[in-house]
Design an enzyme around this catalytic site. Structure first.
Site, mmCIF file in Angstrom:
data_model
loop_
_atom_site.group_PDB
_atom_site.id
_atom_site.type_symbol
_atom_site.label_atom_id
_atom_site.label_comp_id
_atom_site.label_asym_id
_atom_site.label_seq_id
_atom_site.Cartn_x
_atom_site.Cartn_y
_atom_site.Cartn_z
ATOM 1 N N GLY A 14 0.837 -1.212 0.000
ATOM 2 C CA GLY A 14 0.000 0.000 0.000
ATOM 3 C C GLY A 14 0.864 1.251 0.000
ATOM 4 O O GLY A 14 1.863 1.313 0.712
ATOM 5 N N ARG A 75 1.052 -5.094 -5.501
ATOM 6 C CA ARG A 75 1.222 -6.285 -4.665
ATOM 7 C C ARG A 75 1.473 -7.423 -5.648
ATOM 8 O O ARG A 75 0.736 -7.572 -6.623
ATOM 9 C CB ARG A 75 -0.016 -6.529 -3.817
ATOM 10 C CG ARG A 75 -0.392 -5.320 -2.932
ATOM 11 C CD ARG A 75 -1.387 -5.709 -1.869
ATOM 12 N NE ARG A 75 -2.099 -4.569 -1.295
ATOM 13 C CZ ARG A 75 -1.722 -3.914 -0.191
ATOM 14 N NH1 ARG A 75 -0.642 -4.265 0.441
ATOM 15 N NH2 ARG A 75 -2.455 -2.915 0.270
ATOM 16 N N THR A 128 4.089 2.666 5.593
ATOM 17 C CA THR A 128 2.700 2.206 5.627
ATOM 18 C C THR A 128 1.916 3.105 6.577
ATOM 19 O O THR A 128 2.402 3.432 7.659
ATOM 20 C CB THR A 128 2.574 0.733 6.092
ATOM 21 O OG1 THR A 128 1.236 0.514 6.562
ATOM 22 C CG2 THR A 128 3.527 0.382 7.216
ATOM 23 N N ASP A 130 -0.468 2.387 8.354
ATOM 24 C CA ASP A 130 -1.050 1.681 9.502
ATOM 25 C C ASP A 130 -0.216 1.759 10.781
ATOM 26 O O ASP A 130 -0.707 1.436 11.859
ATOM 27 C CB ASP A 130 -1.266 0.203 9.151
ATOM 28 C CG ASP A 130 -2.417 -0.002 8.189
ATOM 29 O OD1 ASP A 130 -3.070 0.995 7.838
ATOM 30 O OD2 ASP A 130 -2.664 -1.152 7.797
ATOM 31 N N ASP A 132 2.099 -0.218 11.669
ATOM 32 C CA ASP A 132 2.047 -1.569 12.234
ATOM 33 C C ASP A 132 3.360 -2.342 12.079
ATOM 34 O O ASP A 132 3.356 -3.562 11.970
ATOM 35 C CB ASP A 132 0.883 -2.360 11.607
ATOM 36 C CG ASP A 132 1.055 -2.539 10.113
ATOM 37 O OD1 ASP A 132 1.924 -1.873 9.528
ATOM 38 O OD2 ASP A 132 0.317 -3.355 9.525
ATOM 39 N N ARG A 165 -26.672 14.549 15.855
ATOM 40 C CA ARG A 165 -26.524 13.192 15.343
ATOM 41 C C ARG A 165 -25.303 12.498 15.928
ATOM 42 O O ARG A 165 -24.414 13.136 16.504
ATOM 43 C CB ARG A 165 -26.315 13.236 13.827
ATOM 44 C CG ARG A 165 -27.586 13.350 13.040
ATOM 45 C CD ARG A 165 -27.257 13.307 11.554
ATOM 46 N NE ARG A 165 -28.446 13.570 10.776
ATOM 47 C CZ ARG A 165 -28.437 14.041 9.540
ATOM 48 N NH1 ARG A 165 -27.298 14.339 8.943
ATOM 49 N NH2 ARG A 165 -29.556 14.231 8.895
ATOM 50 N N MET A 172 -8.940 3.588 8.563
ATOM 51 C CA MET A 172 -8.052 2.531 8.072
ATOM 52 C C MET A 172 -7.161 1.936 9.159
ATOM 53 O O MET A 172 -6.936 2.543 10.202
ATOM 54 C CB MET A 172 -7.214 3.047 6.919
ATOM 55 C CG MET A 172 -7.877 2.787 5.584
ATOM 56 S SD MET A 172 -6.691 2.469 4.286
ATOM 57 C CE MET A 172 -7.770 1.847 3.015
ATOM 58 N N ARG A 174 -5.662 -2.193 8.944
ATOM 59 C CA ARG A 174 -6.138 -3.578 8.831
ATOM 60 C C ARG A 174 -5.856 -4.392 10.093
ATOM 61 O O ARG A 174 -6.710 -5.046 10.632
ATOM 62 C CB ARG A 174 -5.477 -4.216 7.618
ATOM 63 C CG ARG A 174 -6.070 -5.546 7.297
ATOM 64 C CD ARG A 174 -5.650 -6.145 5.992
ATOM 65 N NE ARG A 174 -4.543 -5.490 5.312
ATOM 66 C CZ ARG A 174 -4.373 -5.513 4.006
ATOM 67 N NH1 ARG A 174 -5.254 -6.102 3.230
ATOM 68 N NH2 ARG A 174 -3.329 -4.957 3.454
HETATM 69 O O1 F6P Z 1 -1.600 0.175 3.491
HETATM 70 C C1 F6P Z 1 -2.362 -0.203 4.573
HETATM 71 C C2 F6P Z 1 -3.794 -0.312 4.166
HETATM 72 O O2 F6P Z 1 -4.256 0.954 3.758
HETATM 73 C C3 F6P Z 1 -4.689 -0.870 5.240
HETATM 74 O O3 F6P Z 1 -5.051 0.075 6.202
HETATM 75 C C4 F6P Z 1 -5.822 -1.413 4.430
HETATM 76 O O4 F6P Z 1 -6.478 -2.460 5.075
HETATM 77 C C5 F6P Z 1 -5.143 -1.917 3.198
HETATM 78 O O5 F6P Z 1 -3.945 -1.199 3.078
HETATM 79 C C6 F6P Z 1 -5.957 -1.764 1.942
HETATM 80 O O6 F6P Z 1 -5.298 -2.394 0.915
HETATM 81 P P1 F6P Z 1 -5.657 -2.213 -0.619
HETATM 82 O O7 F6P Z 1 -4.990 -0.954 -1.065
HETATM 83 O O8 F6P Z 1 -5.082 -3.415 -1.256
HETATM 84 O O9 F6P Z 1 -7.139 -2.107 -0.710
#
Ligand code: F6P
Length: 353
Positions: A14, A75, A128, A130, A132, A165, A172, A174
């Protein structure tokens, strides 16, 4: 020690804002040291296909402020196979690539280690949104994604306040709840829900009802993407039990783009320069990390294993080749991350009034 004449740089997995800043830093740091740079387009896929072109300082001029990755990303399942790997190695031989800087997440590092073990020295850089990569306190793109997420939640808060509301927001991440946690804190969300910590749905709904009874008009519940479709199913339940009109929003890939923040540009530049320094010093199979404010490096196999340890995904034999001291340091790192996440999570609750 191998004499480096040419370094390849690629981005994989990503994309993340700040990747361009890292590519720029690799290019310029290499040039300063009299080493040529080739851009490998489309990640490992491009390496297999020979999508490789010379670049120099002029090609990276101005890219520091641009989101995405100008090397593009892909990927590549084929690269995981031996045949794909051999095609990639053939490209390196053909273009005289002596080493590679690979920017991305854990999949990228796995590719880098596989190539290193087959004779192409690689250094990884964590890119990334995330955040992570357990071995690093921060990853390139996280700060920007967080900033964008916060800006968007602030917008939702405005309209929630106008209409009395609630908005459930899926952000985001994962496998990691960092974006959810820090955006929830920064926007004063009424609750945060992440994969890493079990939550009490009834208590969250009751909190909204209580706050409403106290005169509060707007409510934001931040849910991490890691919980699948949970946020979308939670919204109607909140409305049914509290009587507060509730909407659901999914920010998704929007937060992966945009102009990188200062913090991401600076860290990406530091990491890019460090990666070149490591390669030229004859080091390989390492990932550049940020730890306690310093730019350091870890063995890729260590970084991947501590990631699996943290996610509870260790396989038999994973720790066999590590020393007692390394295993202890991995455990300490996992404990640190667990506490970090817990502290952030508890903070949301502490100030949810
Ligand atoms: O790069 C991390 C991320 O954005 C995650 O947060 C997310 O789940 C995933 O990539 C989405 O991947 P793709 O771009 O393949 O939909």
């Amino acid at each position: 020690m191998q004499k480096f004449r040419k370094i390849g740089v690629l981005t994989s997995g990503g994309d993340a804002p700040g990747m361009n800043a890292a590519i720029r830093a690799v290019t310029l740091a290499a040039e300063v040291n009299g080493v040529d740079v080739v851009a490998i387009y489309d990640g490992y896929q491009g390496l297999m296909e020979g999508n490789v072109h010379d670049i120099s300082a002029k090609d990276v001029s101005g890219v520091i402020r641009i989101g995405g990755t100008f090397l593009h990303s892909a990927r590549s399942p084929e690269f995981m196979l031996e045949e794909g790997m051999q095609r990639a190695i053939a490209t390196c031989k053909k273009h005289g690539i002596d080493g590679i800087v690979a920017i991305g997440g854990d999949g990228t590092f796995r590719g880098a280690t596989d190539l290193t073990l087959r004779g192409i020295p690689c250094i990884g850089i964590p890119g990334t949104i995330d955040n992570d990569v357990t071995a690093s306190d921060s990853t390139i793109g996280y700060d920007t994604a967080l900033k964008t997420t916060v800006t968007m939640i602030d917008c939702l808060r405005d309209t929630c306040e106008s209409h009395a509301r609630c908005n459930v927001v899926e952000v985001m991440g994962r496998h990691a709840g960092y974006i959810a946690l820090e955006s929830a804190i920064a926007t004063g969300a009424e609750a945060v829900i992440i994969k890493e910590i079990p939550h009490d749905e009834d208590a969250i709904i009751k909190r909204i009802a209580d706050l409403k009874a106290n005169g509060k008009r707007s409510f934001i519940i931040v849910v991490s993407e890691g919980l699948g479709n949970y946020g979308e199913t939670l919204a109607p339940k909140i409305e049914a039990f509290t009587g507060v009109e509730t909407r659901f929003a999914r920010f998704a890939h929007v937060v992966r783009g945009g102009v990188p923040t200062v913090a991401d540009r600076v860290m990406a530049t530091q990491m890019g320069a460090k990666a070149v320094e490591l390669l030229l010093a004859g080091k390989s199979n390492l990932v550049v990390c940020k730890r306690n404010g310093k730019i350091v490096s870890e063995e890729i196999r260590y970084a991947l294993t501590v990631d699996r340890m943290f996610k509870g995904k260790l396989k038999d034999g994973d720790l066999d080749t590590f020393s007692e001291e390394q295993i202890e340091s991995m455990k300490a790192l996992c404990e640190l991350r667990t506490k970090e996440i817990r502290r952030l999570y508890d903070l949301v609750d502490k100030v949810a009034k």
